[in-house]
Structure formats: structure tokens, C-alpha cells
Enzyme design. Structure first.
Site, PDB file in Angstrom:
ATOM      1  N   CYS A 219       4.221  -2.680  -8.449  1.00 47.31           N
ATOM      2  CA  CYS A 219       2.900  -2.256  -7.981  1.00 47.31           C
ATOM      3  C   CYS A 219       3.014  -1.011  -7.088  1.00 47.31           C
ATOM      4  O   CYS A 219       3.305   0.059  -7.602  1.00 47.31           O
ATOM      5  CB  CYS A 219       2.205  -3.436  -7.314  1.00 47.31           C
ATOM      6  SG  CYS A 219       0.439  -3.337  -7.499  1.00 47.31           S
TER       7      CYS A 219
ATOM      8  N   GLU B  86       6.967 -11.455  -8.352  1.00 49.10           N
ATOM      9  CA  GLU B  86       7.472 -12.325  -7.264  1.00 49.10           C
ATOM     10  C   GLU B  86       6.458 -13.403  -6.902  1.00 49.10           C
ATOM     11  O   GLU B  86       6.785 -14.338  -6.172  1.00 49.10           O
ATOM     12  CB  GLU B  86       7.851 -11.467  -6.039  1.00 49.10           C
ATOM     13  CG  GLU B  86       6.708 -10.993  -5.160  1.00 49.10           C
ATOM     14  CD  GLU B  86       5.898  -9.835  -5.739  1.00 49.10           C
ATOM     15  OE1 GLU B  86       6.124  -9.447  -6.907  1.00 49.10           O
ATOM     16  OE2 GLU B  86       5.019  -9.333  -5.015  1.00 49.10           O
TER      17      GLU B  86
ATOM     18  N   GLU C 192       0.867  -1.181   0.000  1.00 44.14           N
ATOM     19  CA  GLU C 192       0.000   0.000   0.000  1.00 44.14           C
ATOM     20  C   GLU C 192       0.901   1.227   0.000  1.00 44.14           C
ATOM     21  O   GLU C 192       1.582   1.506   0.991  1.00 44.14           O
ATOM     22  CB  GLU C 192      -0.907  -0.062   1.234  1.00 44.14           C
ATOM     23  CG  GLU C 192      -1.884   1.069   1.339  1.00 44.14           C
ATOM     24  CD  GLU C 192      -2.741   1.220   0.093  1.00 44.14           C
ATOM     25  OE1 GLU C 192      -2.773   2.345  -0.450  1.00 44.14           O
ATOM     26  OE2 GLU C 192      -3.351   0.213  -0.338  1.00 44.14           O
TER      27      GLU C 192
ATOM     28  N   ARG D 149      -3.850   5.022  -9.623  1.00 40.68           N
ATOM     29  CA  ARG D 149      -3.956   3.963  -8.604  1.00 40.68           C
ATOM     30  C   ARG D 149      -5.289   3.233  -8.701  1.00 40.68           C
ATOM     31  O   ARG D 149      -6.300   3.814  -9.085  1.00 40.68           O
ATOM     32  CB  ARG D 149      -3.809   4.567  -7.211  1.00 40.68           C
ATOM     33  CG  ARG D 149      -2.432   5.146  -6.970  1.00 40.68           C
ATOM     34  CD  ARG D 149      -2.340   5.757  -5.601  1.00 40.68           C
ATOM     35  NE  ARG D 149      -2.551   4.764  -4.565  1.00 40.68           N
ATOM     36  CZ  ARG D 149      -2.975   5.052  -3.331  1.00 40.68           C
ATOM     37  NH1 ARG D 149      -3.247   6.277  -2.997  1.00 40.68           N
ATOM     38  NH2 ARG D 149      -3.124   4.086  -2.452  1.00 40.68           N
TER      39      ARG D 149
ATOM     40  N   HIS E  54       2.773  -8.350  -9.972  1.00 45.63           N
ATOM     41  CA  HIS E  54       3.632  -8.945  -8.925  1.00 45.63           C
ATOM     42  C   HIS E  54       4.446 -10.112  -9.484  1.00 45.63           C
ATOM     43  O   HIS E  54       4.040 -11.272  -9.324  1.00 45.63           O
ATOM     44  CB  HIS E  54       2.751  -9.458  -7.776  1.00 45.63           C
ATOM     45  CG  HIS E  54       2.202  -8.389  -6.900  1.00 45.63           C
ATOM     46  ND1 HIS E  54       2.710  -8.111  -5.658  1.00 45.63           N
ATOM     47  CD2 HIS E  54       1.188  -7.521  -7.111  1.00 45.63           C
ATOM     48  CE1 HIS E  54       2.028  -7.113  -5.123  1.00 45.63           C
ATOM     49  NE2 HIS E  54       1.099  -6.737  -5.979  1.00 45.63           N
TER      50      HIS E  54
HETATM   51  N1  GLN Z   1      -3.404  -0.317  -4.491  1.00 46.38           N
HETATM   52  C1  GLN Z   1      -2.069  -0.185  -3.975  1.00 46.38           C
HETATM   53  C2  GLN Z   1      -1.640   1.272  -3.911  1.00 46.38           C
HETATM   54  O1  GLN Z   1      -2.302   2.103  -4.450  1.00 46.38           O
HETATM   55  C3  GLN Z   1      -1.082  -0.971  -4.809  1.00 46.38           C
HETATM   56  C4  GLN Z   1      -1.445  -2.438  -4.810  1.00 46.38           C
HETATM   57  C5  GLN Z   1      -0.280  -3.354  -4.795  1.00 46.38           C
HETATM   58  O2  GLN Z   1       0.858  -2.975  -4.549  1.00 46.38           O
HETATM   59  N2  GLN Z   1      -0.569  -4.615  -5.001  1.00 46.38           N
HETATM   60  O3  GLN Z   1      -0.658   1.582  -3.331  1.00 46.38           O
END
Ligand code: GLN
Length: 199
Positions: free
Chosen positions: A84, A177, A54, A111, A175
């Protein structure tokens, strides 16, 4: 490239989010992962991965110990891979809502761009990376809406970039990973190796 290169030491920002899986992938590829929780732990690394999670929460943690400013200058010159939330942190522009970022990679990201119903999904799509289609795991993913000059697109989803590279910086909105395919991490390690041998 130098002959008989030693293993690369790669930091994984471990303030919050999916850092463990990155560390495991790096180990599987012969690199040495180091979890980074304070600015001093950036010293001596060959490169850095900023994981998913996040981004707003990560920014809060980065406000401690002047970490944000240290990281901002660090990513200007050291190979860094943002996945991400990590890609959101690297971007020059963040939308929906607007958010502070390190401003290192010339992309505009939106986002949580894929809506609630399909905000987490696994797709397999073409990539310019050798080895055929690439599995991409999206979790509340951002969308790269714009890329600046010098930003190369290596994979896409619905016509929008999902994997981009610009010099020593790499960013994925998915992702890697969480997939068994380690080509994206290998690409990052190759970038780190090239950067190191050019120093
Ligand atoms: N929704 C997250 C953000 O805005 C990102 C999501 C993620 O890293 N899987 O930071």
C-alpha cells in the site's frame, strides 16, 4: 538453495503505519523481524518490508538523517516488499497528486484511487499464486495504473494489478498482513532466500 538455511532477518520500516502486523506474520513464518527507524538499522538485513500507512507522512520522516537517499540505494539491490503506502514509495511514478518516490519499481500508481464510498473493502480474487483465490484487504488503496516491462502481475482487482513482482521487488496495493493467508509474505521470503543464495 543452500542446505539447512538459517532464519531470514527481515526489516520492517517502522516510521509510521501498519508495521506490527507484518512483524507478527514474519515471526509466524519463521523469519526474524527487525523494526527499522533509522538508516543504520538497515545494516545486516536480508530484506525489507515497507508497510501501509500514509506515504506522505513516511516521506516526511524519511527526510531526516538522509534516510531517503540511503533507502533509495538500498532498495535497488536488496529484496524489498512494499504494501500500500510502501508500494507507493517504491513506484517510479506517483499520481493524484504527484509525489516523490524511491523510483525502484517500474509502476505508475494513482493514490486513493477507489473513491470515498468504497475506499476500504475486502475482496477475494483469483491469483496466479498456488493455493486458490486470495483475500485482499484494501484501505484507502492506490491503483497500479501502468506496469513497465519486466513487471509481473500476480493478482488483480477490476483488471488492474494489485500484486506485482519485478526481480527482487514485490508490491501489493492491499494489506496481506491483515489476512490470515500468509502466501504473499511467504512469496517474499522465498524471493529473499533466492536472492541470498544467488549472491
Ligand atoms: N492512502 C495512503 C497513501 O496514499 C495509502 C493507504 C494505505 O497504505 N493503506 O499513502
Amino acid at each position: 538453495m543452500t542446505s539447512a538455511p538459517g532464519p531470514l532477518t527481515i526489516g520492517v520500516l517502522a516510521l509510521q503505519g501498519a508495521y506490527d502486523a507484518h512483524a507478527r506474520t514474519l515471526t509466524a513464518l519463521g523469519a526474524i523481524p527487525r523494526l527499522v527507524r533509522v538508516p543504520q538499522e538497515l545494516n545486516g538485513l536480508d530484506g525489507l518490508i515497507m508497510p501501509g500507512g500514509e506515504s506522505t507522512t513516511m516521506l516526511k520522516f524519511l527526510d531526516r538523517n538522509g534516510f531517503f537517499e540511503v533507502l533509495q540505494s538500498y532498495v535497488k539491490s536488496t529484496p524489498t516488499f512494499g504494501t500500500c503506502a510502501g508500494a507507493i514509495l517504491l513506484a517510479t511514478h506517483v499520481e493524484s497528486p504527484t509525489q516523490r518516490s524511491l523510483g525502484a519499481l517500474d509502476i505508475t500508481v494513482e493514490r486513493n484511487a477507489y473513491g470515498r464510498q468504497i475506499d476500504s473493502t475486502i475482496l477475494t480474487a483469483e491469483t496466479v499464486l498456488p493455493g486458490g483465490p486470495l483475500e485482499m484487504v484494501f484501505i484507502r488503496a492506490p491503483r497500479i495504473r501502468l506496469t513497465g516491462p519486466g513487471v509481473e502481475t500476480l493478482a488483480t482487482r477490476d483488471g488492474f494489478p494489485t500484486l506485482v513482482r519485478s526481480g527482487h521487488l514485490l508490491a501489493a496495493t492491499f494489506h496481506p498482513e491483515l489476512s490470515h493467508d500468509s502466501r504473499v509474505h511467504q512469496l517474499f521470503l522465498d524471493t529473499v532466500r533466492q536472492h541470498k543464495s544467488a549472491l
